[in-house]
Design an enzyme around this catalytic site. Sequence first.
Site, PDB file in Angstrom:
ATOM      1  N   LYS A  78      -9.271 -32.889-146.484  1.00  0.00           N
ATOM      2  CA  LYS A  78      -9.310 -31.651-147.266  1.00  0.00           C
ATOM      3  C   LYS A  78     -10.740 -31.110-147.282  1.00  0.00           C
ATOM      4  CE  LYS A  78      -7.881 -29.851-151.825  1.00  0.00           C
ATOM      5  NZ  LYS A  78      -7.303 -30.215-153.139  1.00  0.00           N
ATOM      6  N   SER A 153      -3.366 -27.673-154.684  1.00  0.00           N
ATOM      7  CA  SER A 153      -4.311 -27.001-153.816  1.00  0.00           C
ATOM      8  C   SER A 153      -4.459 -27.644-152.443  1.00  0.00           C
ATOM      9  CB  SER A 153      -5.689 -26.976-154.503  1.00  0.00           C
ATOM     10  OG  SER A 153      -6.192 -28.297-154.704  1.00  0.00           O
ATOM     11  N   SER A 177      -2.686 -31.512-157.558  1.00  0.00           N
ATOM     12  CA  SER A 177      -2.940 -30.909-156.245  1.00  0.00           C
ATOM     13  C   SER A 177      -2.683 -31.801-155.048  1.00  0.00           C
ATOM     14  CB  SER A 177      -4.377 -30.381-156.189  1.00  0.00           C
ATOM     15  OG  SER A 177      -4.518 -29.240-156.991  1.00  0.00           O
TER      16      SER A 177
END
Length: 485
Positions: A78, A153, A177
């Site tokens: 990420k 997210s 997330s």
Amino acid sequence: MNKYPTTIIEIQEGLRNGNFTAVELTEAIFEYIEETDEKVNSFLALNKEAALEAAKAADELGYGEDAPLLNGVPIGIKDNIVTEGLTTTASSKMLENFTPTYDATVIRKLKEAGAIIIGKLNLDEFAMGGSTETSYFKTSRNPWDLERVPGGSSGGSASAVAARQVPASLGTDTGGSVRNPAAFTGIVGMKPSYGSVSRYGAIAFGSSLDQIGPMTTTVEDNALVLEAIAGFDKLDGTSRPDTELDYRSKLGQSIEGMRIAIPKEYQSEAVNEEIRDAIVKAKEYFISQGAIVDEVSLPHTPYGINVYYILSSAEASSNLQRFDGIRYGYRSESAKTLEEIYVQSRSEGFGDEVKRRIMLGTYSLSSGAFDKYFKKAAQVRTLIIEDFIKVFSEYDLIMGPVTTSTAFKIGGRIEDPVEMYVSDLLTVPVNLAGLPAMSIPAGFDSNGMPIGLQLIGKHMNESTLYQVAYDFEKNHDYVNQVPKF
């Protein structure tokens, strides 16, 4: 790519048996990403040259019993986790050209374990969002339906694993997330106990809530990655020295006699009926395996959203002060004075959602509102923690849905921040309490979209969650169902 396995355990077996090399696997993965990423939009940056060098080193080291834990295994990261020499943007214009000079602790650990860093994955800007639609660069898409969001997210981390672009990825979970996108895309996502995985090098959003976690296609793969990244780190002041590391120790053990709680608050009308039905089926399965499943109450759950958005926004307003247009990051070209540099760089560099949360957090910390909002939210957080302590005094784990709905259409909710916030109803209490929780595939709705089952455990007891999740996975066929896009 199809001639290569897509789970870590199978990749390791293939490498050991000499069926392929890490270099061949890595080259095939980059080819597959090039073929598919225009559709799913998972990646923001690829690490091709360094990845092939790492793959060559893994092959030279070999795959014997003394090989590093993840030797030759590709993984995506990420893009709010810093990587030396590879851009780390947090999906924000503010950090569009930022290239770190050091690795986050989890990246260092992955490299030490022999993992191959494939590239950086899309997310909601500064991890603020639940659909990846707040990313400055692109909106990731759900491989099960390219018109739908992959969640957020960590949406790029989820879509990359679900699309079998990589066998594993790292995400971050501040209010759901990792679990939300895992549920939306039909993969396994673990939010570890607070303090078990170092946050050093993760771009901070809410420091008392943030946690890095693995996203994979299978439960065993997930436990393997967590073993690689977990452990005490002196560079993180919240890191726990008593962190459990043998997360696979209970895989395959019976769940007979396990005491499982289902909060009545997680079964409300706010949750989609098809999701509620899937949870009932999961409950019936656990009972058939000899587990004891009872309904309980977590009475302060309804306050979780309010508490979370006050506390997380307050922490974000403090953490994001460092992005000021002076030391690094975006600087407004039209700014002429110091004040203009601060104001214009932040106004132009941050997106609407980030600015919304900074303003909310700044207000909550102001002298006129501190006692009314921030202090009160902190007090209610304690009540939420006490709710969990009471339930865990009698039960081994808690089960329920991850999300109130399955993946929605791109553009369907982004214009309504309140509706987006309410979607976190079932995930934020875990972060407020610092507990481990995971999402595992539990079926599909009538539109063919994945449904996630959430398992919540006692602090520092991830191995029990993996035990139950592994049992469920082995007796259902969801892992072998792959999206066609």
